[in-house]
Scaffold this motif. Structure first.
Motif, short mmCIF file in Angstrom:
data_model
loop_
_atom_site.label_atom_id
_atom_site.label_comp_id
_atom_site.label_asym_id
_atom_site.label_seq_id
_atom_site.Cartn_x
_atom_site.Cartn_y
_atom_site.Cartn_z
N ARG B 62 61.79 -40.06 -63.49
CA ARG B 62 60.94 -38.56 -63.72
C ARG B 62 62.09 -39.04 -65.15
O ARG B 62 63.08 -39.17 -64.69
CB ARG B 62 61.86 -37.79 -62.95
CG ARG B 62 61.18 -35.92 -64.45
CD ARG B 62 61.15 -34.61 -63.25
NE ARG B 62 62.63 -34.26 -62.86
CZ ARG B 62 63.32 -33.75 -63.81
NH1 ARG B 62 62.85 -33.22 -65.35
NH2 ARG B 62 64.39 -33.10 -63.17
N TRP B 63 61.87 -39.40 -66.54
CA TRP B 63 62.25 -39.58 -67.20
C TRP B 63 61.98 -39.11 -69.12
O TRP B 63 60.75 -39.72 -69.11
CB TRP B 63 62.65 -41.26 -67.43
CG TRP B 63 63.96 -41.77 -67.89
CD1 TRP B 63 64.49 -41.00 -68.94
CD2 TRP B 63 63.78 -42.85 -69.32
NE1 TRP B 63 65.65 -41.70 -69.36
CE2 TRP B 63 65.10 -42.57 -69.97
CE3 TRP B 63 63.11 -44.16 -68.65
CZ2 TRP B 63 65.17 -43.94 -70.61
CZ3 TRP B 63 63.19 -44.91 -70.03
CH2 TRP B 63 64.56 -45.10 -71.14
N SER B 64 62.43 -39.34 -69.86
CA SER B 64 62.05 -38.21 -71.18
C SER B 64 62.63 -39.37 -72.17
O SER B 64 61.79 -39.12 -72.78
CB SER B 64 62.97 -36.59 -71.66
OG SER B 64 64.40 -37.36 -71.73
N VAL B 66 65.54 -40.77 -73.29
CA VAL B 66 67.10 -40.67 -73.07
C VAL B 66 67.48 -40.17 -71.96
O VAL B 66 66.79 -39.50 -70.98
CB VAL B 66 67.26 -39.65 -74.65
CG1 VAL B 66 67.11 -40.80 -75.80
CG2 VAL B 66 66.95 -38.41 -74.37
N PRO B 69 67.31 -42.08 -66.01
CA PRO B 69 65.81 -41.78 -65.22
C PRO B 69 66.54 -40.86 -63.93
O PRO B 69 67.23 -41.89 -63.26
CB PRO B 69 65.14 -42.40 -65.21
CG PRO B 69 66.09 -43.80 -65.69
CD PRO B 69 66.75 -43.15 -66.25
N LEU B 286 56.85 -37.52 -74.50
CA LEU B 286 58.33 -37.56 -73.77
C LEU B 286 58.25 -37.66 -72.69
O LEU B 286 59.25 -37.19 -71.57
CB LEU B 286 59.27 -37.04 -73.96
CG LEU B 286 59.10 -36.94 -75.55
CD1 LEU B 286 60.28 -35.70 -76.30
CD2 LEU B 286 59.37 -38.18 -76.41
#
Lengths: 431, 323
Positions: B62-64, B66, B69, B286
């Motif tokens: 799960r990573w936006s 920045v 992760p 994102l």
């Protein structure tokens, strides 16, 4: 993995900037910095572009020996790459950046933006900006509305009704002051075979009209629930239900063209500029362009009957944590808040946040700013419907295309927009 | 190519006569080729292999975009299985394969044969060449430019509806790209227009290498155009047909530019495709992990389709070669 990310960052920055990789400014202690790298994405002839050109001049005058390296960027460039850019050593010292949880909020929560709270207090920015304008400047764990200052807005924007005075006069329609008068005015146009409200389903205008309609039944608590996740939002209840049902009814009654689902905002704007539609509901960002391009008599009024309006501060000046010239960046922000620069925004069709209407020479411009000050003063800025979660803009576009096409019921559209909202809020508030 | 090892090992092979010298292990004849493959291999690792592995890793997080992760295992893939938009986008891929592979290949075959066999013979070859260039022109245009121009044509107040109005068929005017019922067929039509020139050019080049005596003999035997097309043209240009089929299928599965320029996946996801869905998930929502999972599934399907195509081609070649 980290190395690969570094390569990606370097490649992106190289693609974005044509400047050399020469070092700029100082090294941690920025008191001796002699370069200010400044990025923004306003066009040169827009109100903000003009005002900031002047701010750069003033800054240069007041900081002899400091070179301002200004680069104009594209909005999309910054929106999609800001995280990587300012996470590298090649980013700017000060940058215009998009307000909201998914942008400035996200970067602030990752420690990539400088906390400006002390500067805001010391330099009086907190006094110059009303509480609703401060909402987009302050973030607590990435959620706007409270916490520390991570950006400073110095222009505002809001949604209003632009109208063609000549078409109003030709069809005997007066400026409405209530929603009932608005529908009566539109009935008059429909009876004369004129579609009263310009629309574009492929971009933001449909969502903003829906939101304006919802806001006619809303209060600050609703806005705080919807935008700041204060409480869960029931999409099947008013005001959102009212917004969707009224939007669908306006399509059925012919206030909105049924074949406008594929049109872009630009199409709606040019349609109004060419005098084809009597009214559009859209933002103050059109104002300067209408002023220079419309040849007939036109004006604007606030969405009738509403105390809450879609609108907010404009985008923010942010200072990346990696900035090598933070003090210079603060000085620049301070200059953009000065009356001279604020008046320049106002006199070129923009909406200054700390503008004095008396300093605005044109009567129509003055009214634009007075209306903004009225909304801002009564805590009536309700932000935008697509703000709450990342990617919600496209969800709303898709939903309201269904209402314009009449291929989906308001109930179905509310279901379709509720789930991404709830999933997104759960994602944001998970940590 | 010298193959002493394999000859010696083959049952029933005649052993070499003794020479009295110590048998020397033969040098592998193809070892030097690896040197030539090295630059390509390095570039592959840098441009494709590395990013692919990294994307695979990100698809498990799960990573936006920045920060760091967080690893979540196969959650993104589990979510994909129940994501209606994902399945809609894959259904639309089938429509894109019809529009970018099946129909352009079929129409292109017929057009190439007509241009080569009829127009080229009855008129000057230049006429066939000019027509071929005309069909190829959309391939030269940047696809986003073509998309924007078609967007203008198909607007509610665009050229197509204007044409209908001008000839008294105003009742047919429609918001072609705004109606979920017509958006996908219209996008398909645009893609046929974009794609058609590619098979026409490839097939015409293929027809150049077909022995003209085959056609002459068939004509003398009384074969008509359709018979010649089926019995000579189609079998002779089968390798090119595989190439066109494979490259166009891959293009259809990862189509992005025309969708971005024409509809942005709308209205109501009617024209959404996996590449656009991945882009949207990456850059708008994102949600980099989820976008990576979509990309990985898409990549996997493209690789499987490519392998199936190549195996089918190899089988057909072996059959044609009588092996």
């Amino acid at each position: 993995m980290r190395r690969f990310r570094s390569v990606a960052v370097a490649a992106t920055v190289a693609a974005l900037t044509a400047t050399s990789l020469a070092a700029c400014g100082g090294d941690g202690d920025d008191s001796g910095a002699n370069v200010l790298k400044l990025w923004h994405y306003e066009s040169a002839n827009s109100a903000m572009g003009i005002a900031w050109d002047r701010a750069i001049e003033i800054f240069s005058d007041e900081h002899p020996g400091v070179e301002v390296r200004f680069e104009r960027k594209a909005f999309e460039q910054i929106q999609q790459n800001a995280g990587m850019i300012i996470n590298s050593a090649e980013g700017p010292d000060i940058m215009e950046y998009n307000k909201g949880n998914a942008t400035a909020g996200l970067l602030s929560s990752q420690g990539l933006l400088t906390d400006l709270t002390a500067e805001a207090t010391e330099r009086g920015w907190d006094k110059a900006l009303s509480p609703s304008l401060q909402t987009t400047a302050r973030y607590d764990k990435g959620v706007m509305g409270s916490g520390n200052w991570y950006g400073v807005p110095n222009y505002g924007e809001y949604v209003m009704v632009y109208y063609n005075k000549e078409l109003f006069a030709e069809h005997g329609v007066t400026v409405p002051t209530t929603l009932a008068e608005m529908t009566a005015a539109m009935d008059t146009f429909v009876a004369k075979g004129v579609t009263p409200l310009g629309m574009s389903g492929a971009e933001y205008p449909a969502g903003q009209l829906f939101y304006q309609l919802a806001l006619s039944r809303a209060d600050r608590d609703f806005v705080n629930d919807y935008q700041l996740y204060a409480n869960p939002v029931d999409f099947k209840a008013d005001p959102l239900r009212y917004g969707a049902e009224t939007f669908a009814e306006w399509v059925r009654r012919g206030y909105i063209a049924k074949d406008s689902a594929s049109l872009k905002a630009e199409d709606m704007g040019t349609s109004f500029i060419s005098g084809k539609v009597p009214m559009i509901v859209s933002g103050s960002w059109w104002y300067g362009r209408f002023k220079s391009e419309i040849s007939y008599d036109w004006d604007s009024f606030l969405f009738p009957g509403n105390t809450m309006h879609a609108g907010s501060s404009g985008n923010l000046w942010v200072v990346p944590e990696t900035s090598k010239a933070k003090n210079l960046a603060y000085d620049f922000i301070d200059i953009t808040m000065r009356p001279e620069i604020q008046a320049l925004i106002g006199n070129n069709g923009g909406v200054p946040v700390a503008g004095d209407p008396a300093a605005i020479s044109d009567e129509k411009d003055r009214k634009l700013i007075e209306n903004f000050n009225t909304i801002s003063g009564q805590d009536g800025l309700a932000f935008y419907p697509d703000w709450p979660v990342p990617g919600y803009y496209d969800v709303l576009v898709s939903g309201f295309q269904g209402l314009i096409n009449q291929s989906r019921s308001p109930e179905q559209v509310l279901d379709a927009i509720a789930k991404p909202y709830q999933d997104g809020v759960a994602e944001i508030t998970r940590d | 190519m010298a193959v002493p090892d394999t000859v010696a090992a083959r049952p029933g092979a005649t052993p070499s006569p003794p020479t009295g010298k110590t048998p020397r292990r033969p040098r592998r004849p193809d070892a030097g080729y690896w040197l030539y493959l090295l630059p390509g291999a390095v570039m592959f690792l840098l441009v494709i292999g590395g990013p692919l592995i990294y994307t695979g890793y990100l698809s498990l997080t799960r990573w936006s975009g920045v920060g760091d992760p967080s690893f979540i295992g196969l959650d993104n893939y589990r979510t994909l299985l129940t994501d209606d938009v994902f399945w809609t986008s894959f259904r639309n891929t089938i429509a894109m394969i019809v529009a970018m592979v099946v129909l352009p290949t079929l129409i292109g075959l017929v057009l190439a044969a007509v241009l080569f066999d009829t127009i080229g013979r009855r008129f000057r070859p230049r006429t066939a060449a000019a027509l071929r260039a005309a069909f190829y022109l959309p391939q030269v245009l940047p696809v986003v430019v073509a998309g924007i121009v078609w967007g203008w044509i198909l607007r509610p107040d665009g050229a197509l509806n204007g044409l209908f109005d001008a000839i008294g068929l105003g009742a047919l005017s429609h918001d072609w790209l705004g109606d979920p019922g017509t958006a996908l067929p219209v996008v398909m039509a645009v893609m046929i227009w974009v794609q058609l020139g590619y098979p026409v050019v490839v097939f015409m080049a293929a027809l150049e290498r077909v022995d003209p005596e085959l056609y002459e003999a068939a004509e003398i035997d009384g074969a008509g155009w359709w018979r010649r097309f089926r019995a000579i043209t189609l079998p002779q240009i089968r390798p090119e047909t595989f190439v066109v089929g494979l490259t166009c299928t891959i293009a259809a599965m990862k189509v992005f530019g025309p969708i971005y320029a024409l509809t942005r996946g709308g209205p109501e996801n009617a024209t959404n495709v996996p590449s656009y869905f991945a882009y949207f998930t990456f850059f708008k929502r994102l949600n980099v992990g989820y976008g990576s999972a979509i990309s990985m599934v898409l990549t996997l399907i493209i690789v499987v389709v490519a392998v199936l195509f190549i195996r089918a081609q190899n089988r057909a070649e072996r059959r044609d070669g009588g092996l």
